[in-house]
Design an enzyme around this catalytic site. Structure first.
Site, short mmCIF file in Angstrom:
data_model
loop_
_atom_site.label_atom_id
_atom_site.label_comp_id
_atom_site.label_asym_id
_atom_site.label_seq_id
_atom_site.Cartn_x
_atom_site.Cartn_y
_atom_site.Cartn_z
N THR A 14 0.80 -1.23 0.00
CA THR A 14 0.00 0.00 0.00
C THR A 14 0.83 1.28 0.00
O THR A 14 0.47 2.26 -0.65
CB THR A 14 -0.92 0.00 1.24
OG1 THR A 14 -1.84 -1.08 1.10
CG2 THR A 14 -1.71 1.28 1.37
N SER A 61 -0.02 -9.83 -0.75
CA SER A 61 -0.81 -11.08 -0.76
C SER A 61 -0.23 -12.06 -1.78
O SER A 61 -0.53 -13.25 -1.73
CB SER A 61 -2.27 -10.77 -1.14
OG SER A 61 -2.78 -9.81 -0.27
N CYS A 274 -5.33 -18.95 20.50
CA CYS A 274 -5.46 -17.70 21.27
C CYS A 274 -4.44 -16.68 20.80
O CYS A 274 -3.32 -17.03 20.41
CB CYS A 274 -5.22 -17.95 22.76
SG CYS A 274 -6.51 -18.93 23.50
N1 ASP Z 1 -2.88 -5.63 0.27
C1 ASP Z 1 -1.82 -4.74 0.72
C2 ASP Z 1 -0.54 -5.53 0.78
O1 ASP Z 1 -0.36 -6.28 1.69
C3 ASP Z 1 -2.15 -4.15 2.01
C4 ASP Z 1 -1.09 -3.23 2.57
O2 ASP Z 1 -0.04 -3.01 2.03
O3 ASP Z 1 -1.34 -2.66 3.63
O4 ASP Z 1 0.31 -5.40 -0.04
#
Ligand code: ASP
Length: 343
Positions: A14, A61, A274
């Site tokens: 991001t 991801s 947990c």
């Molecule tokens: N989907 C993004 C990633 O993990 C989320 C982020 O960067 O916060 O690359």
């Protein structure tokens, strides 16, 4: 005196993303341009830095052990030239990457800080600016000989961190180990909590992932499902159990599946579902049954640490016995084994 220097690698995530018609995605060159214009990064009291934007910027991801190796190898190539390293990464799998790097970077004696943001750098109210500036300051000026994850106002040991919030700026926690540094108007680094500095030469161990699964048990889970999963060529299982490491003790089929897999040398590691606390298979009869089936304790490891550690140990080519023994031993500050540490 020579100015301190930091290597900044942008892998994706991001922090350097832009809006597209399908949602946020990384754009080549964009973050580098933004950083060059960031006045704080270029102040006299800041270290020298070099930004390396990767050719294939990814949403985290999409991360795989191949990308982990590229990051580790990039650090290796630049290890002698810089005082510290900041890895800009997506938050979704940041804790997996920080955990993996903590094992792959052997005999590390410089800071490697993984960070990112919840709002892209170029957007209003981005948390990326503070996360980056603080990470660069920490990487340049403090003796932190380990892989860390910095987010919001806390520096965590990388293999103790977990993503705990999909939306808020306080997106990471470290359930079973205190933060290594707290950032407010002052920067408070707690050196007592750090791993001891290394004297051996730094090196990188590549991870080649063996067939391993992660399964969370749940009421009504069928033994057959577990049996289907534990067929050849599976070599390891991270079993996320209830509370202190408990699973149904009255389901003989379920226990038999585990026992037979363990007898075939599948390494089964018990991790708690947990958020906080540790597995203790001597606490309840239900947990003890798992122990009798050959399941080993993951103590207070996060799932991210347990998975990447198992990958790492398999990649070292060790015997099953050695892997089991090392899984239960603290290698990089990733677990507390009271049975060893009390002595
Ligand atoms: N989907 C993004 C990633 O993990 C989320 C982020 O960067 O916060 O690359």
């Amino acid at each position: 005196m020579k100015k301190r220097s930091v290597y900044i690698a942008y892998t994706g995530g991001t922090i350097g993303m832009k809006k597209t018609k399908h949602g946020f995605a990384p754009e080549a060159g964009y973050l580098t341009r933004e950083l060059k214009q960031l006045a704080d990064l270029n102040r006299a009291e800041m270290p020298d830095y070099l930004i390396h934007e990767y050719d294939n910027l990814i949403d985290s991801s999409n991360i795989t052990p191949n990308e982990w190796f590229n990051i580790a190898d990039d650090i290796r190539k630049n290890y002698d030239k810089f005082d510290g390293f900041v890895i800009l990464h997506g938050t979704d799998t940041m804790a997996y990457t920080a955990s993996a790097l903590s094992f792959m970077l052997e005999d590390l004696d410089k800071p490697v800080i993984v960070t990112g943001s919840q709002i892209p750098f170029g957007e209003l109210r981005s948390d990326g600016r503070d996360n980056l500036i603080t990470s660069v300051i920490l990487a340049a000026n403090y003796a932190i000989p380990e892989v860390c994850l910095f987010f919001h106002d806390r520096l965590y040991r990388g293999n103790r961190a977990q993503k705990i919030d999909a939306n808020n700026f306080h997106a990471f926690g470290s359930p079973n180990y205190p933060a290594l540094a707290k950032i407010g108007t002052t920067i408070d680094v707690n050196e007592q909590l750090m791993i001891k500095a290394n004297t051996k030469p730094f090196k990188v161990q590549k991870i080649t992932p063996p067939p391993i699964a992660v399964v969370s048990i749940f009421p009504g889970m069928s033994a057959q499902m577990l049996k289907n999963l534990l067929i050849e060529p599976i070599q390891g299982l991270i079993l996320q159990t209830y509370g202190m490491g408990n699973a149904p003790s009255n389901d003989t089929d379920f226990l038999q599946v585990l026992e037979q897999a363990s007898a075939r040398d599948v390494i089964i590691v018990n991790i708690s579902q947990c958020y906080r606390g540790s597995v203790d298979m001597h606490g309840y009869a239900t947990g003890n049954r798992l122990n009798q089936c050959g399941v080993i304790s993951g103590f207070d490891m996060t799932t991210e640490a347990a998975l990447t550690k198992l990958y790492y140990l398999f990649s070292l080519g060790l015997s099953v016995q050695d892997i089991k023994q090392k899984m239960q031993t603290n290698l990089r500050g990733e677990l507390t084994n009271p049975e060893i540490e009390v002595k």
